[in-house]
Design an enzyme around this catalytic site. Structure first.
Site, PDB file in Angstrom:
ATOM      1  N   PHE A 126       0.875  -1.167   0.000  1.00 12.74           N
ATOM      2  CA  PHE A 126       0.000   0.000   0.000  1.00 12.74           C
ATOM      3  C   PHE A 126       0.920   1.227   0.000  1.00 12.74           C
ATOM      4  O   PHE A 126       1.982   1.214   0.610  1.00 12.74           O
ATOM      5  CB  PHE A 126      -0.984   0.035   1.171  1.00 12.74           C
ATOM      6  CG  PHE A 126      -1.904   1.216   1.025  1.00 12.74           C
ATOM      7  CD1 PHE A 126      -2.875   1.216   0.042  1.00 12.74           C
ATOM      8  CD2 PHE A 126      -1.732   2.362   1.785  1.00 12.74           C
ATOM      9  CE1 PHE A 126      -3.668   2.337  -0.172  1.00 12.74           C
ATOM     10  CE2 PHE A 126      -2.528   3.483   1.581  1.00 12.74           C
ATOM     11  CZ  PHE A 126      -3.496   3.464   0.588  1.00 12.74           C
ATOM     12  N   THR A 127       0.472   2.283  -0.683  1.00  8.98           N
ATOM     13  CA  THR A 127       1.344   3.444  -0.938  1.00  8.98           C
ATOM     14  C   THR A 127       2.021   3.983   0.328  1.00  8.98           C
ATOM     15  O   THR A 127       3.247   4.028   0.415  1.00  8.98           O
ATOM     16  CB  THR A 127       0.520   4.559  -1.615  1.00  8.98           C
ATOM     17  OG1 THR A 127      -0.653   4.805  -0.831  1.00  8.98           O
ATOM     18  CG2 THR A 127       0.112   4.159  -3.019  1.00  8.98           C
ATOM     19  N   ASP A 217      -2.219  -4.987   8.667  1.00  7.57           N
ATOM     20  CA  ASP A 217      -2.888  -3.740   8.334  1.00  7.57           C
ATOM     21  C   ASP A 217      -4.367  -4.136   8.364  1.00  7.57           C
ATOM     22  O   ASP A 217      -4.889  -4.721   7.414  1.00  7.57           O
ATOM     23  CB  ASP A 217      -2.463  -3.219   6.958  1.00  7.57           C
ATOM     24  CG  ASP A 217      -3.182  -1.914   6.619  1.00  7.57           C
ATOM     25  OD1 ASP A 217      -4.272  -1.685   7.172  1.00  7.57           O
ATOM     26  OD2 ASP A 217      -2.663  -1.150   5.798  1.00  7.57           O
ATOM     27  N   ARG A 385      -5.266   3.680  -9.845  1.00 11.44           N
ATOM     28  CA  ARG A 385      -4.459   2.775  -9.025  1.00 11.44           C
ATOM     29  C   ARG A 385      -3.640   1.937  -9.995  1.00 11.44           C
ATOM     30  O   ARG A 385      -3.978   0.828 -10.337  1.00 11.44           O
ATOM     31  CB  ARG A 385      -5.333   1.871  -8.139  1.00 11.44           C
ATOM     32  CG  ARG A 385      -6.003   2.594  -6.997  1.00 11.44           C
ATOM     33  CD  ARG A 385      -5.139   2.794  -5.755  1.00 11.44           C
ATOM     34  NE  ARG A 385      -4.372   4.004  -5.712  1.00 11.44           N
ATOM     35  CZ  ARG A 385      -4.032   4.641  -4.580  1.00 11.44           C
ATOM     36  NH1 ARG A 385      -4.422   4.190  -3.405  1.00 11.44           N
ATOM     37  NH2 ARG A 385      -3.283   5.706  -4.607  1.00 11.44           N
ATOM     38  N   PHE A 452       0.988  10.457  -7.036  1.00 14.06           N
ATOM     39  CA  PHE A 452      -0.391  10.435  -7.533  1.00 14.06           C
ATOM     40  C   PHE A 452      -1.268  11.503  -6.896  1.00 14.06           C
ATOM     41  O   PHE A 452      -2.234  11.959  -7.492  1.00 14.06           O
ATOM     42  CB  PHE A 452      -1.016   9.046  -7.314  1.00 14.06           C
ATOM     43  CG  PHE A 452      -0.965   8.580  -5.891  1.00 14.06           C
ATOM     44  CD1 PHE A 452       0.167   7.968  -5.390  1.00 14.06           C
ATOM     45  CD2 PHE A 452      -2.044   8.767  -5.043  1.00 14.06           C
ATOM     46  CE1 PHE A 452       0.229   7.553  -4.070  1.00 14.06           C
ATOM     47  CE2 PHE A 452      -2.000   8.360  -3.723  1.00 14.06           C
ATOM     48  CZ  PHE A 452      -0.850   7.758  -3.236  1.00 14.06           C
TER      49      PHE A 452
HETATM   50  N1  F0G Z   1      -3.651   1.009   4.807  1.00  9.21           N
HETATM   51  C1  F0G Z   1      -4.593   0.822   3.869  1.00  9.21           C
HETATM   52  C2  F0G Z   1      -4.923  -0.554   3.430  1.00  9.21           C
HETATM   53  C3  F0G Z   1      -5.245   1.922   3.309  1.00  9.21           C
HETATM   54  O1  F0G Z   1      -6.169   1.727   2.375  1.00  9.21           O
HETATM   55  C4  F0G Z   1      -4.905   3.222   3.757  1.00  9.21           C
HETATM   56  C5  F0G Z   1      -5.536   4.393   3.187  1.00  9.21           C
HETATM   57  C6  F0G Z   1      -3.918   3.368   4.729  1.00  9.21           C
HETATM   58  C7  F0G Z   1      -3.326   2.226   5.234  1.00  9.21           C
HETATM   59  C8  F0G Z   1      -3.479   4.705   5.227  1.00  9.21           C
HETATM   60  O2  F0G Z   1      -4.406   5.219   6.090  1.00  9.21           O
HETATM   61  O3  F0G Z   1      -5.189   7.285   4.913  1.00  9.21           O
HETATM   62  O4  F0G Z   1      -5.702   6.861   7.320  1.00  9.21           O
HETATM   63  O5  F0G Z   1      -3.402   7.435   6.611  1.00  9.21           O
HETATM   64  N2  F0G Z   1      -6.202   4.362   2.139  1.00  9.21           N
HETATM   65  C9  F0G Z   1      -6.929   5.454   1.530  1.00  9.21           C
HETATM   66  C10 F0G Z   1      -7.525   4.983   0.239  1.00  9.21           C
HETATM   67  C11 F0G Z   1      -6.173   6.715   1.404  1.00  9.21           C
HETATM   68  O6  F0G Z   1      -8.140   5.809  -0.427  1.00  9.21           O
HETATM   69  O7  F0G Z   1      -7.412   3.806  -0.094  1.00  9.21           O
HETATM   70  P1  F0G Z   1      -4.690   6.795   6.230  1.00  9.21           P
END
Ligand code: F0G
Length: 461
Positions: A126-127, A217, A385, A452
Site C-alpha cells: 500500500f502506498t 494492516d 491505481r 499520484f
Molecule cells: N492502509 C490501507 C490498506 C489503506 O487503504 C490506507 C488508506 C492506509 C493504510 C493509510 O491510512 O489514509 O488513514 O493514513 N487508504 C486510503 C484509500 C487513502 O483511499 O485507499 P490513512
C-alpha cells in the site's frame, strides 16, 4: 416464485447533503484546471464522489451523539478509555496507541521495528505503508499469491500470502533481517481481495516459529471477515464479531486507518500485545502525534471512533449491506461485459484500464486517462491505481510498472443509494462503448513522493 432480496440497508436516512449536478462543459473545464488528476478536483464540482472510502462514511446518530460526550482533557480522557476498551473488545489487543490516521501508526511502527537493511515482506504494497517502511531503511518485498495480479482469476482469497515466497525472503536474508511481516487484510491495491483464515493461521505459525512478528494492516479487516464467513468452510455459522477476533488472534499487532471499517471521518491507531513495543511507540507518539491518551485525535473523535468500532460488529447486517452495495455495482458491470477485477472486492470496483484502453501505452497512463474521462462523462470521481500510484523505483529512477493498471470506484459506507450506483454503471458502460475517444496523458508536474496525490498532466494530442 418471488425471489426475495437477500439484503437491504439496516438504516434509514435522517439528513441529506445536496450535491451539484454539472454540465459537460463545466466538467471539461474543471478537469483541465485540476491537471487531469481527480485528486485535484474541487469536491463542489463532483456529482458522485467515489475517490475513496476513506473518511467519507456517514456516521450514525449514536456516533454524532458521541461527539457531544467527547472528553477533551489533555491527559487521561474518558473518551480514550472508551476507545481502549472498544479496541480491546472488538480487536482483542491490549495496548493502544491512538494516531491521527493510518499513516501515523505506520510511521511509528516502521520507525520502531525496522532497522536500515531490513526486509519487510507483505501481501502487495500500500502506498503510505511501503513509503514508511522504506523511509525507515527497509526494503518491501511483495509475497502475495500470483493470482492477485490476474484481474480475471476468480480465486476466493486473492489477498493470501504465498508461503514459498515468504520462506524465500527469510531464507535469503535470514530471519533476523525480517522484523515483521506486513499482512494486509482485504488487500486494497489487489482490488479489495481478502485473505483466508487458513492463510492467516499458517503465516502466523511460520513466523512465530522464527521470531518474526506478524503486523496486520487491519484497516479493512471487517470486510475481510465477511468474505471469510461467506467463502471459507466452517465460518457460515460464526458471527462477524467472532471471525474478526479470530483474524486478529493470528497477529502480534495491527495498524488501522479508522477512516474505513470504523465509520469515522478521521482517526487511526496502532495496537499491539507486547507492552515493550507499546512503550517504545508511546515515546515516539508524544514527539510526532500527541500525548499517549489522545495521540492525533480530539476527545470527540475518539468517542465517535469507539462507538463506530462497536457498531460495525453489532450486527452482521451492516457489513452485508456494505459489501452488498459494492457487489451490486460490480455485478452490473460484469453483466455488461466491462473488464473489472474479479471477484468483486469489499470496498470498491476496480476497472481494468489496460484492457478497456488497449490503445494507450503504459507510459501514457491508461488508468489516469480513464479516471479523467469518467469524470467528464458523468461527474463521477474515481481514482487511478496503477503506474502513477506505483511511483518510481528509488534505485533506478524508472517508473515501477505494476501488473495491475486500474481505476478504482470506491464506495463510501452508508452514503450513496442504489440509483447512484446505476448512474455510475451506465457512465462506465458508455465509455467502454467508445474507448477510442479517450486519449493518453503526460506529466506537467511530477512530485517526488506519493506522486499520484499532486501530479498534474496534459492530454497528448
Ligand atoms: N492502509 C490501507 C490498506 C489503506 O487503504 C490506507 C488508506 C492506509 C493504510 C493509510 O491510512 O489514509 O488513514 O493514513 N487508504 C486510503 C484509500 C487513502 O483511499 O485507499 P490513512
Amino acid at each position: 416464485m418471488v425471489e426475495k432480496r437477500s439484503w437491504a440497508e439496516p438504516w434509514k436516512i435522517k439528513m441529506v447533503e445536496p450535491i451539484k449536478m454539472t454540465s459537460r462543459e463545466e466538467r471539461e473545464r474543471a478537469i483541465r484546471e485540476a491537471g487531469y488528476n481527480t485528486f485535484l478536483l474541487q469536491s463542489e464540482d463532483v456529482y458522485i464522489d467515489l475517490l475513496t472510502d476513506s473518511g467519507t462514511s456517514a456516521m450514525s446518530e449514536n456516533q454524532w451523539a458521541g461527539l457531544m460526550y467527547g472528553d477533551e482533557a489533555y491527559a487521561g480522557s474518558r473518551s480514550f478509555k472508551n476507545l481502549v476498551s472498544a479496541v480491546h473488545d472488538v480487536y482483542g489487543y491490549e495496548e493502544l496507541i491512538p494516531t491521527h490516521q493510518g499513516r501515523g501508526a505506520e510511521h511509528i511502527l516502521s520507525q520502531i521495528l525496522i532497522s536500515p537493511g531490513d526486509y519487510v515482506p507483505g501481501n502487495m504494497y500500500f502506498t503510505t505503508t511501503r513509503y514508511h517502511q522504506e523511509f525507515a531503511g527497509g526494503t518491501f518485498v511483495d509475497v502475495i499469491v500470483d493470482e492477485a495480479h490476474r484481474p480475471d482469476s476468480i480465486e476466493p482469497f486473492k489477498g493470501n500470502i504465498d508461503l514459498d515466497k515468504l520462506a524465500a525472503v527469510v531464507d535469503t536474508h535470514g530471519a533476523d533481517k525480517v522484523p515483521y511481516v506486513s499482512f494486509e487484510t482485504n488487500v486494497n491495491m489487489a482490488g479489495g481481495q481478502p485473505v483466508s483464515m487458513a492463510n492467516l493461521r499458517e503465516v502466523y505459525e511460520y513466523c512465530s516459529a522464527r521470531g518474526i512478528l506478524v503486523m496486520l494492516d487491519a484497516t479493512r479487516a471487517l470486510e475481510n471477515a465477511y468474505f471469510i464467513q461467506q467463502r471459507e468452510g466452517g465460518y457460515l455459522d460464526k458471527s462477524i464479531a467472532e471471525i474478526l477476533r479470530e483474524i486478529t488472534s493470528y497477529s502480534d499487532g495491527a495498524t488501522v486507518s479508522s477512516k474505513k471499517d470504523n465509520l469515522v471521518n478521521i482517526g487511526g491507531f496502532l495496537a499491539v500485545r507486547d507492552p515493550e513495543i507499546a512503550r517504545k511507540a508511546r515515546a515516539m507518539l508524544v514527539v510526532f502525534e500527541g500525548l499517549h491518551t489522545y495521540g492525533g485525535m480530539s476527545g470527540r473523535d475518539m468517542e465517535a471512533l469507539a462507538r463506530g468500532i462497536r457498531e460495525m460488529v453489532a450486527s452482521d447486517d451492516h457489513v452485508r449491506a456494505r459489501v452488498g452495495q459494492v457487489e451490486y455495482l460490480g455485478n452490473a458491470l460484469i453483466k455488461a461485459g466491462v473488464p473489472i477485477v474479479k471477484p468483486v472486492g469489499g470496498h470498491g470496483i476496480f476497472l481494468d484500464a489496460a484492457s478497456i484502453l488497449p490503445h494507450i501505452p503504459m507510459e501514457h497512463f491508461p488508468a489516469q486517462s480513464l479516471a479523467a474521462a469518467l469524470y467528464v462523462d458523468s461527474g463521477v470521481r474515481a481514482m487511478e491505481r496503477g503506474i502513477v500510484s506505483a511511483g518510481r523505483d528509488p534505485e533506478t529512477g524508472e517508473h515501477r510498472v505494476p501488473k495491475l493498471e486500474l481505476v478504482r470506484l470506491t464506495i463510501p459506507r452508508r452514503v450513496y443509494t442504489q440509483a447512484h450506483m446505476d448512474v455510475t454503471a451506465e457512465s462506465v458502460m458508455s465509455l467502454c462503448e467508445r474507448p477510442e475517444q479517450v486519449g493518453g496523458l503526460r506529466f506537467t508536474y511530477e512530485p517526488e513522493v506519493l506522486r499520484f496525490f499532486q501530479a498534474t498532466f496534459e492530454p497528448i494530442v
